[in-house]
Design a protein around this motif. Sequence first.
Motif, PDB file in Angstrom:
ATOM      1  N   ALA A   1      -4.455  18.496 -23.806  1.00  0.00           N
ATOM      2  CA  ALA A   1      -4.855  19.403 -22.726  1.00  0.00           C
ATOM      3  C   ALA A   1      -5.413  20.708 -23.288  1.00  0.00           C
ATOM      4  O   ALA A   1      -6.426  21.236 -22.805  1.00  0.00           O
ATOM      5  N   GLU A   2      -4.767  21.233 -24.322  1.00  0.00           N
ATOM      6  CA  GLU A   2      -5.231  22.480 -24.937  1.00  0.00           C
ATOM      7  C   GLU A   2      -6.593  22.287 -25.598  1.00  0.00           C
ATOM      8  O   GLU A   2      -7.489  23.130 -25.469  1.00  0.00           O
ATOM      9  N   ARG A   3      -6.747  21.153 -26.303  1.00  0.00           N
ATOM     10  CA  ARG A   3      -8.024  20.901 -26.999  1.00  0.00           C
ATOM     11  C   ARG A   3      -9.154  20.699 -25.996  1.00  0.00           C
ATOM     12  O   ARG A   3     -10.291  21.142 -26.227  1.00  0.00           O
ATOM     13  N   LEU A   4      -8.881  20.041 -24.881  1.00  0.00           N
ATOM     14  CA  LEU A   4      -9.900  19.858 -23.852  1.00  0.00           C
ATOM     15  C   LEU A   4     -10.296  21.203 -23.260  1.00  0.00           C
ATOM     16  O   LEU A   4     -11.486  21.464 -23.030  1.00  0.00           O
ATOM     17  N   GLN A   5      -9.317  22.075 -23.023  1.00  0.00           N
ATOM     18  CA  GLN A   5      -9.627  23.383 -22.465  1.00  0.00           C
ATOM     19  C   GLN A   5     -10.511  24.184 -23.416  1.00  0.00           C
ATOM     20  O   GLN A   5     -11.461  24.851 -22.995  1.00  0.00           O
ATOM     21  N   GLN A   6     -10.226  24.110 -24.721  1.00  0.00           N
ATOM     22  CA  GLN A   6     -11.066  24.790 -25.707  1.00  0.00           C
ATOM     23  C   GLN A   6     -12.497  24.250 -25.657  1.00  0.00           C
ATOM     24  O   GLN A   6     -13.464  25.014 -25.731  1.00  0.00           O
ATOM     25  N   ALA A   7     -12.617  22.942 -25.536  1.00  0.00           N
ATOM     26  CA  ALA A   7     -13.948  22.327 -25.492  1.00  0.00           C
ATOM     27  C   ALA A   7     -14.708  22.756 -24.250  1.00  0.00           C
ATOM     28  O   ALA A   7     -15.921  23.024 -24.306  1.00  0.00           O
ATOM     29  N   ARG A   8     -14.009  22.847 -23.119  1.00  0.00           N
ATOM     30  CA  ARG A   8     -14.667  23.269 -21.883  1.00  0.00           C
ATOM     31  C   ARG A   8     -15.134  24.717 -21.970  1.00  0.00           C
ATOM     32  O   ARG A   8     -16.225  25.059 -21.498  1.00  0.00           O
ATOM     33  N   GLU A   9     -14.325  25.563 -22.568  1.00  0.00           N
ATOM     34  CA  GLU A   9     -14.715  26.964 -22.717  1.00  0.00           C
ATOM     35  C   GLU A   9     -15.948  27.077 -23.612  1.00  0.00           C
ATOM     36  O   GLU A   9     -16.871  27.850 -23.333  1.00  0.00           O
ATOM     37  N   LEU A  10     -15.969  26.299 -24.682  1.00  0.00           N
ATOM     38  CA  LEU A  10     -17.122  26.287 -25.574  1.00  0.00           C
ATOM     39  C   LEU A  10     -18.356  25.751 -24.849  1.00  0.00           C
ATOM     40  O   LEU A  10     -19.462  26.280 -24.985  1.00  0.00           O
ATOM     41  N   ALA A  11     -18.160  24.689 -24.049  1.00  0.00           N
ATOM     42  CA  ALA A  11     -19.276  24.102 -23.306  1.00  0.00           C
ATOM     43  C   ALA A  11     -19.850  25.093 -22.303  1.00  0.00           C
ATOM     44  O   ALA A  11     -21.086  25.218 -22.167  1.00  0.00           O
ATOM     45  N   HIS A  12     -18.981  25.811 -21.599  1.00  0.00           N
ATOM     46  CA  HIS A  12     -19.452  26.815 -20.630  1.00  0.00           C
ATOM     47  C   HIS A  12     -20.198  27.946 -21.342  1.00  0.00           C
ATOM     48  O   HIS A  12     -21.216  28.444 -20.853  1.00  0.00           O
ATOM     49  N   LYS A  13     -19.698  28.336 -22.511  1.00  0.00           N
ATOM     50  CA  LYS A  13     -20.297  29.447 -23.249  1.00  0.00           C
ATOM     51  C   LYS A  13     -21.719  29.124 -23.682  1.00  0.00           C
ATOM     52  O   LYS A  13     -22.623  29.968 -23.573  1.00  0.00           O
ATOM     53  N   TYR A  14     -21.935  27.897 -24.163  1.00  0.00           N
ATOM     54  CA  TYR A  14     -23.243  27.527 -24.709  1.00  0.00           C
ATOM     55  C   TYR A  14     -24.079  26.674 -23.751  1.00  0.00           C
ATOM     56  O   TYR A  14     -25.196  26.290 -24.083  1.00  0.00           O
ATOM     57  N   GLY A  15     -23.531  26.366 -22.595  1.00  0.00           N
ATOM     58  CA  GLY A  15     -24.280  25.576 -21.627  1.00  0.00           C
ATOM     59  C   GLY A  15     -24.333  24.096 -21.935  1.00  0.00           C
ATOM     60  O   GLY A  15     -25.222  23.382 -21.451  1.00  0.00           O
ATOM     61  N   LEU A  16     -23.385  23.612 -22.727  1.00  0.00           N
ATOM     62  CA  LEU A  16     -23.381  22.186 -23.068  1.00  0.00           C
ATOM     63  C   LEU A  16     -23.127  21.312 -21.852  1.00  0.00           C
ATOM     64  O   LEU A  16     -23.508  20.136 -21.835  1.00  0.00           O
ATOM     65  N   ASP A  17     -22.478  21.877 -20.852  1.00  0.00           N
ATOM     66  CA  ASP A  17     -22.119  21.109 -19.669  1.00  0.00           C
ATOM     67  C   ASP A  17     -23.240  21.059 -18.637  1.00  0.00           C
ATOM     68  O   ASP A  17     -23.143  20.309 -17.658  1.00  0.00           O
ATOM     69  N   LYS A  18     -24.312  21.833 -18.834  1.00  0.00           N
ATOM     70  CA  LYS A  18     -25.374  21.820 -17.822  1.00  0.00           C
ATOM     71  C   LYS A  18     -26.778  21.663 -18.407  1.00  0.00           C
ATOM     72  O   LYS A  18     -27.704  21.279 -17.696  1.00  0.00           O
ATOM     73  N   TYR A  19     -26.971  21.941 -19.703  1.00  0.00           N
ATOM     74  CA  TYR A  19     -28.290  21.812 -20.309  1.00  0.00           C
ATOM     75  C   TYR A  19     -28.337  20.601 -21.241  1.00  0.00           C
ATOM     76  O   TYR A  19     -27.345  20.260 -21.881  1.00  0.00           O
ATOM     77  N   ASN A  20     -29.507  20.020 -21.331  1.00  0.00           N
ATOM     78  CA  ASN A  20     -29.704  18.920 -22.279  1.00  0.00           C
ATOM     79  C   ASN A  20     -30.223  19.415 -23.623  1.00  0.00           C
ATOM     80  O   ASN A  20     -30.018  18.751 -24.642  1.00  0.00           O
ATOM     81  N   LEU A  21     -30.901  20.553 -23.623  1.00  0.00           N
ATOM     82  CA  LEU A  21     -31.348  21.176 -24.867  1.00  0.00           C
ATOM     83  C   LEU A  21     -30.803  22.588 -24.934  1.00  0.00           C
ATOM     84  O   LEU A  21     -30.873  23.340 -23.942  1.00  0.00           O
ATOM     85  N   ILE A  22     -30.260  22.953 -26.109  1.00  0.00           N
ATOM     86  CA  ILE A  22     -29.728  24.304 -26.288  1.00  0.00           C
ATOM     87  C   ILE A  22     -30.218  24.864 -27.616  1.00  0.00           C
ATOM     88  O   ILE A  22     -30.488  24.129 -28.567  1.00  0.00           O
ATOM     89  N   ASN A  23     -30.336  26.194 -27.679  1.00  0.00           N
ATOM     90  CA  ASN A  23     -30.712  26.867 -28.917  1.00  0.00           C
ATOM     91  C   ASN A  23     -29.500  26.986 -29.836  1.00  0.00           C
ATOM     92  O   ASN A  23     -28.406  27.374 -29.406  1.00  0.00           O
ATOM     93  N   LEU A  24     -29.693  26.638 -31.107  1.00  0.00           N
ATOM     94  CA  LEU A  24     -28.646  26.753 -32.106  1.00  0.00           C
ATOM     95  C   LEU A  24     -29.101  27.726 -33.189  1.00  0.00           C
ATOM     96  O   LEU A  24     -30.227  28.202 -33.186  1.00  0.00           O
ATOM     97  N   ASP A  25     -28.227  28.000 -34.130  1.00  0.00           N
ATOM     98  CA  ASP A  25     -28.578  28.888 -35.234  1.00  0.00           C
ATOM     99  C   ASP A  25     -29.524  28.189 -36.202  1.00  0.00           C
ATOM    100  O   ASP A  25     -29.701  26.967 -36.171  1.00  0.00           O
ATOM    101  N   LYS A  26     -30.124  28.976 -37.089  1.00  0.00           N
ATOM    102  CA  LYS A  26     -30.936  28.475 -38.203  1.00  0.00           C
ATOM    103  C   LYS A  26     -32.147  27.667 -37.746  1.00  0.00           C
ATOM    104  O   LYS A  26     -32.553  26.695 -38.380  1.00  0.00           O
ATOM    105  N   GLY A  27     -32.715  28.029 -36.592  1.00  0.00           N
ATOM    106  CA  GLY A  27     -33.929  27.378 -36.130  1.00  0.00           C
ATOM    107  C   GLY A  27     -33.731  25.967 -35.627  1.00  0.00           C
ATOM    108  O   GLY A  27     -34.691  25.191 -35.552  1.00  0.00           O
TER     109      GLY A  27
END
Length: 737
Positions: A587-613
Amino acid sequence: MQKSAFSRLSPFIKEYIYKHNWDGLRPIQEEACRVIFDTNDHLILASGTATGKTEAAFLPILTLLEKDPPSSVGVIYIAPMKALINDQFYRLSDLMAESGIPLCHWHGDVPQSKKANFLKNPGGVLQITPESLEAMLITRVHDLVRIFGDLRFVVIDEMHAFMSTERGLQLLCQLSRLQRYINREPRRIGLSATLGDYELPAAWLSAGTSKNVAIPRTAAGGQKIRLSVEHFNKEFFDSDKNLFNHPASQYIYERTLNKKAIIFGNGRPGPDAAIVAMRYLARKYGTPDIYHVHHGAISSTLREAAEQDMKNSEGPVVIGATVTMELGIDIGRLERVFQLGSPISVASFVQRLGRTGRRGEPAEMWFVNCERPPGENELPLAQIPWYLLKTIAIIQLYLEERFIEPPYILKYSMSMLFHQIMSVTAAAGEISIPALIDTITSLPPFYNVETEDILYLIYDLIEKDYLQPMEQGGLIIGLEGEKITNNYEFYAVFPGEEEWIVMHESEKIGHVEEIHYAGEEITVAGFNWLVIGVDPKRLNIFVKPMPENLRYYWPGDRALTHDRILQRMKRVLAEDTVYPYLGPNAAERLQQARELAHKYGLDKYNLINLDKGLVGILPWMGHRNFRTLQNILSHYMKADGAARQIGARESFYMTLDSGRHTAAEMLDLIKDVFKKEINPYDFIHEEGIRAEKKKYEYKVPKYDCYIPDKLLKKQVIMDYIDIAFVREQVTGWTASD
């Protein structure tokens, strides 16, 4: 007034029911009696494990055989494993003891004397594997009418285990060829505990026949299910860690103590390593060694010992197993099932869950996910616990929708085409090309294969001396072909592997797939061994026990994941649902993943900007479509200089070196690619086709090595590439700013 099903059964069956204190026939047995007695239809019997499917098929069948004895074998029972045939042989022997109907089982481990007795006077019920049936079709062609001329029924157990495999195609070929020899259509009865949509299974079962398929629908029993999922931030198969001290080992040990349980893995190393750890902890805490291993790489003696101990022991028993215990072998009352890592599919989850929950008890399954902890400097995509998400998605798909993956039936199998061309020719002795083509095109797996492709393969085999033309125009097996067809391994369509037999003193422990030299440490049958010698001529590896721990590495499963699982994984990330079966770590690990997904838009975007081009792509597609997308982007975008590198992890995500493009700009470029005509022949290259096919299938079929690249390329395109589906998905994609 219609008679009850029970009243229509033979007296010996009624006596059997009384003797075994049945309360009555189960609904699926009542329905099977109705269909078999009152129609001429094929029949699918689909219900959970231990719901009486075998009896549902055989109670009415044996009644009909007793009333009107056949002049040959009346029933063929086909199962995917010898162990299942052996198990059902004893089960049917008990049922048929007072019937006077003969029963014979036939596979590689059955003594020749018993086979010879059967051949002298064939009749009753024959239990057989597809490999042994193939051997009969080739070597006993002149006896087929005598053996099977009055065949009434074909019972296919664990039907789901055949449908999506080369063996399933082989079985359809065998049944169609047999029908041509005996000039009749036996009724087919398929048994399965894991079918979702019935349209494809019904089409598969009836292929090459003119009969309808009846699918009785009985009311669901409303069985309770107990589930638990726990997560550990430490890889289980880590070459640098001590398996005995892994928290997952302690967790599994404590929860299988004093239980009858199976620890399932998705490959052989998982159960082996887990049982090594369990035995170590049992010695540490002074508890009995109640542990076994059950999979295809250990001796039949050890497998049978595990089965008998689980079935007959009054005390606790724990078995580490693979798919060999997933199917319907009778192991009696099982209290708990463990799954190491994510299940490979919803079907596998349901099948393994169904091993428990007999006698009115809840079905119970515990999942243990182990993934390394996320690093602070890693890309956000690499910090997601993908296999935990996959586990949850699989569970939710079944709980919410009762979804089970439909069978994936190949329409253009060139490996099977080669096998059947050689098999039909070997059986005939000599056959003309028109007659060979007529036979091949009459077999259901080749309904979609163009005649010109069959001819192309035939002439290629002639050129390479696998087939040899005769002066009168007929074909026989050529000198190179004889090396293949004269080997007993030809009867099997799954790849054989060179096996090194592991010997402890004079006892065969099991086998491994590659040589190990003196001084090496290996794990076989749930024990650690030190290699002390090798006999290369006999392929023997000699070992002695080694109590020390092994450092074990396992790269993960190679199953093809369905699109629906990936789509449900996205929902798991996006929704706020609290799943009651998650343990505190999960449960804790899933919550961490959801927070990360919300932060970077993994849960709503198919393409996201990452570091290093880099740009990350989340396609949310299963393996086949993910691989198609990857090939298309690699070919078309690299050609335009838009993406210089494409990396990927499983079917979870891709990373692109974007060439200074943003995610939104990259999405526009990708959509532009799919607005144009895409020709699969452009991105599937003939020189690498065997590697390409391996990437799509994860295991190249046995006879691909005899197929011209031109035909292999066409098969990949016909069976594995769905550009329309991928285009539709890409059209709806979004990208972060």
